[in-house]
Design a protein around this motif. Structure first.
Motif, short mmCIF file in Angstrom:
data_model
loop_
_atom_site.label_atom_id
_atom_site.label_comp_id
_atom_site.label_asym_id
_atom_site.label_seq_id
_atom_site.Cartn_x
_atom_site.Cartn_y
_atom_site.Cartn_z
N SER A 4 52.54 36.58 42.48
CA SER A 4 53.15 35.35 42.01
C SER A 4 52.18 34.18 42.12
CB SER A 4 54.41 35.06 42.82
OG SER A 4 54.87 33.76 42.53
N GLY A 7 49.61 34.28 39.37
CA GLY A 7 50.17 33.80 38.11
C GLY A 7 50.22 32.28 38.08
N GLN A 8 50.61 31.67 39.19
CA GLN A 8 50.66 30.21 39.28
C GLN A 8 49.25 29.63 39.19
OE1 GLN A 8 52.79 29.77 42.94
NE2 GLN A 8 54.78 29.79 41.93
N ARG A 9 48.29 30.29 39.85
CA ARG A 9 46.91 29.83 39.80
C ARG A 9 46.38 29.89 38.37
NH1 ARG A 9 42.89 28.45 42.54
NH2 ARG A 9 40.76 29.16 42.56
N ALA A 10 46.69 30.99 37.67
CA ALA A 10 46.23 31.14 36.29
C ALA A 10 46.84 30.05 35.41
CB ALA A 10 46.61 32.52 35.76
N ARG A 11 48.11 29.70 35.63
CA ARG A 11 48.74 28.64 34.84
C ARG A 11 48.11 27.28 35.15
NH1 ARG A 11 53.33 31.73 35.98
NH2 ARG A 11 54.00 30.37 37.66
N ALA A 12 47.80 27.03 36.41
CA ALA A 12 47.15 25.77 36.79
C ALA A 12 45.75 25.67 36.17
CB ALA A 12 47.07 25.64 38.30
N GLU A 13 45.00 26.77 36.20
CA GLU A 13 43.67 26.79 35.59
C GLU A 13 43.77 26.54 34.09
OE1 GLU A 13 40.77 26.97 37.09
OE2 GLU A 13 41.17 27.86 39.05
N ALA A 14 44.76 27.16 33.44
CA ALA A 14 44.95 26.98 31.99
C ALA A 14 45.31 25.52 31.68
CB ALA A 14 46.03 27.92 31.48
N LEU A 15 46.12 24.90 32.53
CA LEU A 15 46.49 23.50 32.33
C LEU A 15 45.26 22.60 32.42
CD1 LEU A 15 48.73 21.42 31.90
CD2 LEU A 15 49.03 21.39 34.37
N ARG A 18 43.22 23.01 29.30
CA ARG A 18 43.84 22.29 28.18
C ARG A 18 43.59 20.78 28.27
NH1 ARG A 18 49.20 24.74 28.24
NH2 ARG A 18 49.86 22.81 29.19
#
Length: 83
Positions: A4, A7-15, A18
Motif C-alpha cells: 500500500s 502505491g501511495q509513493r508511486a502516486r506521489a511521484e507521479a503527482l 505532473r
C-alpha cells in the motif's frame, strides 16, 4: 501494509512529475524546483524533489528555499481554522 505504501509513493511521484511537466510547458524563465516531504508521528513517510534549485544544481529533499511572502497565506489559513 508495505505494498500500500509503495502505491501511495508511486502516486506521489507521479503527482510531482505532473507538476513539473505542467510548469515546464509554461517555459518559466527561471529555474523551477519542488521538494516534498511527508511525515506522520515523527516518522518520514515520503521525501522527493524535482527540478533545479539553481541553474545546474538539482533540487533535493534537503534544498533550502527562500520562501518570500508565500508563508502569509499559510498563517492566514491557520488563523481562520483556529477561529
Amino acid at each position: 501494509s508495505e505494498p500500500s505504501h509503495r502505491g501511495q509513493r508511486a502516486r506521489a511521484e507521479a503527482l510531482l512529475d505532473r507538476l513539473m511537466a505542467n510548469r515546464s510547458a509554461n517555459s518559466a524563465p527561471m529555474p523551477y524546483a519542488a521538494s516534498v516531504s511527508v511525515g506522520c508521528d515523527s516518522k518520514l513517510l515520503f521525501s522527493s524533489a524535482r527540478g533545479d534549485a539553481r541553474p545546474g544544481i538539482p533540487a533535493s529533499p534537503q534544498t533550502l528555499y527562500r520562501i518570500g511572502s508565500i508563508s502569509k497565506q499559510f498563517v492566514a489559513t491557520s488563523v481562520v481554522a483556529a477561529i
